[in-house]
Design a protein around this motif. Sequence first.
Motif, PDB file in Angstrom:
ATOM      1  N   GLY A  71       0.829  -1.209   0.000  1.00 29.67           N
ATOM      2  CA  GLY A  71       0.000   0.000   0.000  1.00 29.67           C
ATOM      3  C   GLY A  71       0.859   1.253   0.000  1.00 29.67           C
ATOM      4  N   THR A  72       1.987   1.176   0.690  1.00 25.94           N
ATOM      5  CA  THR A  72       2.894   2.331   0.785  1.00 25.94           C
ATOM      6  C   THR A  72       3.461   2.690  -0.581  1.00 25.94           C
ATOM      7  OG1 THR A  72       3.567   1.318   2.882  1.00 25.94           O
ATOM      8  CG2 THR A  72       4.841   3.199   2.133  1.00 25.94           C
ATOM      9  N   LEU A  73       3.661   1.666  -1.413  1.00 25.39           N
ATOM     10  CA  LEU A  73       4.359   1.882  -2.690  1.00 25.39           C
ATOM     11  C   LEU A  73       3.415   2.066  -3.884  1.00 25.39           C
ATOM     12  CD1 LEU A  73       7.040  -0.801  -1.990  1.00 25.39           C
ATOM     13  CD2 LEU A  73       7.587   1.565  -2.599  1.00 25.39           C
ATOM     14  N   GLU A  74       2.138   1.940  -3.651  1.00 26.25           N
ATOM     15  CA  GLU A  74       1.171   1.989  -4.754  1.00 26.25           C
ATOM     16  C   GLU A  74       1.256   3.313  -5.526  1.00 26.25           C
ATOM     17  OE1 GLU A  74      -2.737   0.869  -3.436  1.00 26.25           O
ATOM     18  OE2 GLU A  74      -3.600   1.668  -5.286  1.00 26.25           O
ATOM     19  N   GLY A  75       1.426   3.219  -6.836  1.00 26.56           N
ATOM     20  CA  GLY A  75       1.417   4.412  -7.693  1.00 26.56           C
ATOM     21  C   GLY A  75       2.696   5.229  -7.657  1.00 26.56           C
ATOM     22  N   VAL A  76       3.724   4.727  -6.962  1.00 24.23           N
ATOM     23  CA  VAL A  76       4.966   5.501  -6.789  1.00 24.23           C
ATOM     24  C   VAL A  76       5.903   5.287  -7.987  1.00 24.23           C
ATOM     25  CG1 VAL A  76       7.083   5.628  -5.393  1.00 24.23           C
ATOM     26  CG2 VAL A  76       4.840   5.495  -4.278  1.00 24.23           C
ATOM     27  N   GLY A  77       6.521   6.373  -8.466  1.00 23.44           N
ATOM     28  CA  GLY A  77       7.478   6.263  -9.565  1.00 23.44           C
ATOM     29  C   GLY A  77       8.919   6.260  -9.091  1.00 23.44           C
ATOM     30  N   LEU A  78       9.184   7.025  -8.032  1.00 22.17           N
ATOM     31  CA  LEU A  78      10.555   7.194  -7.525  1.00 22.17           C
ATOM     32  C   LEU A  78      10.549   7.095  -6.005  1.00 22.17           C
ATOM     33  CD1 LEU A  78      13.551   8.331  -7.553  1.00 22.17           C
ATOM     34  CD2 LEU A  78      12.532  10.604  -7.671  1.00 22.17           C
ATOM     35  N   VAL A  79      11.510   6.336  -5.467  1.00 26.50           N
ATOM     36  CA  VAL A  79      11.649   6.234  -4.008  1.00 26.50           C
ATOM     37  C   VAL A  79      12.975   6.861  -3.594  1.00 26.50           C
ATOM     38  CG1 VAL A  79      11.876   4.680  -2.021  1.00 26.50           C
ATOM     39  CG2 VAL A  79      10.316   4.076  -3.886  1.00 26.50           C
ATOM     40  N   PHE A  80      12.925   7.777  -2.636  1.00 25.28           N
ATOM     41  CA  PHE A  80      14.136   8.203  -1.935  1.00 25.28           C
ATOM     42  C   PHE A  80      14.160   7.390  -0.649  1.00 25.28           C
ATOM     43  CE2 PHE A  80      13.669  12.089  -4.526  1.00 25.28           C
ATOM     44  CZ  PHE A  80      14.976  12.251  -4.956  1.00 25.28           C
ATOM     45  N   HIS A  81      15.091   6.434  -0.562  1.00 23.57           N
ATOM     46  CA  HIS A  81      15.113   5.508   0.577  1.00 23.57           C
ATOM     47  C   HIS A  81      16.128   5.992   1.620  1.00 23.57           C
ATOM     48  CE1 HIS A  81      15.206   2.102   3.065  1.00 23.57           C
ATOM     49  NE2 HIS A  81      16.069   1.352   2.411  1.00 23.57           N
ATOM     50  N   LEU A  82      15.589   6.697   2.630  1.00 24.30           N
ATOM     51  CA  LEU A  82      16.427   7.304   3.666  1.00 24.30           C
ATOM     52  C   LEU A  82      16.330   6.580   5.005  1.00 24.30           C
ATOM     53  CD1 LEU A  82      16.376   9.614   1.560  1.00 24.30           C
ATOM     54  CD2 LEU A  82      16.048  11.219   3.432  1.00 24.30           C
ATOM     55  N   ALA A  83      15.303   5.735   5.174  1.00 24.01           N
ATOM     56  CA  ALA A  83      15.050   5.159   6.499  1.00 24.01           C
ATOM     57  C   ALA A  83      16.245   4.361   6.989  1.00 24.01           C
ATOM     58  CB  ALA A  83      13.809   4.275   6.461  1.00 24.01           C
ATOM     59  N   SER A  84      16.466   4.464   8.276  1.00 28.76           N
ATOM     60  CA  SER A  84      17.607   3.825   8.910  1.00 28.76           C
ATOM     61  C   SER A  84      17.251   3.706  10.386  1.00 28.76           C
ATOM     62  CB  SER A  84      18.819   4.751   8.714  1.00 28.76           C
ATOM     63  OG  SER A  84      19.967   4.261   9.327  1.00 28.76           O
ATOM     64  N   TYR A  85      17.901   2.798  11.089  1.00 29.69           N
ATOM     65  CA  TYR A  85      17.644   2.679  12.531  1.00 29.69           C
ATOM     66  C   TYR A  85      17.864   4.042  13.201  1.00 29.69           C
ATOM     67  CZ  TYR A  85      18.744   1.733  17.433  1.00 29.69           C
ATOM     68  OH  TYR A  85      18.798   1.775  18.806  1.00 29.69           O
ATOM     69  N   ALA A  86      16.831   4.525  13.879  1.00 28.19           N
ATOM     70  CA  ALA A  86      16.923   5.827  14.559  1.00 28.19           C
ATOM     71  C   ALA A  86      17.012   5.567  16.060  1.00 28.19           C
ATOM     72  CB  ALA A  86      15.697   6.684  14.222  1.00 28.19           C
TER      73      ALA A  86
END
Length: 182
Positions: A71-86
């Motif tokens: 659901g998070t990725l539906e319809g997305v063309g480009l992902v900036f993947h920044l998530a990391s253990y905080a």
Amino acid sequence: MNGLLLKLARRLPPEPVLVTGASGRIGRRLLEVLSAAGCKVYAMSRDEEAGFPSGVQLRTGDLTRAESLPGTLEGVGLVFHLASYAPSPEDPDPENSPAHQAVTVSGTRNLLEKAREAGVASLVFTSSTRTIDGSDSSYAQAKKTAEKLVLTVSKDMKTTVLRLPPVYGFARQGSIAQMLAA
Ligand SMILES: NC(=O)c1ccc[n+]([C@@H]2O[C@H](COP(=O)([O-])OP(=O)(O)OC[C@H]3O[C@@H](n4cnc5c(N)ncnc54)[C@H](OP(=O)(O)O)[C@@H]3O)[C@@H](O)[C@H]2O)c1
């Protein structure tokens, strides 16, 4: 706002952009630039109450739970993947937390698989100069492994790895934080 960043963001394709780690220090700045450039932006967070600038739509998801991602990725063309253990300030050794393996390695693997299935065209992954400075911390190792996953995912997805130098420092405890405090 940095005019060059704005100019670059205006050149992005018109498809919606998803930012993982959007509530983080760099993520919040990136949202500002993408929004100002007129991009349609989805901000990913595990927190259903996370607040983002108006016009930015929250998409909840947890990288460690693959079932939460389609659901998070539906319809997305480009992902900036920044998530990391905080890490929390109480974590005695944030750079060696086992959470790096869970979020950066397993989480990135989950994200790539679901992004491929969702037909995402491009993904930008924020790695770190820790991968090339001789460090063997869990953080550095996890980033190295994730870089390989990102760069070998599929010919159908264009992927880019950015090795950032210290921007804010790791867990607000690095040399940058010390310099600011001084
Ligand atoms: N800061 C620096 O100086 C620096 C230097 C080099 C590289 N980098 C890299 O640049 C990226 C951004 O850095 P930052 O300092 O802005 O990070 P940050 O402030 O620590 O934020 C990381 C974000 O990741 C999200 N996250 C954590 N676990 C998650 C999970 N299981 N699923 C989904 N999202 C999750 C959290 O969002 P929620 O809590 O909202 O879910 C959090 O806001 C990171 O990959 C970092 O390694 C940073």
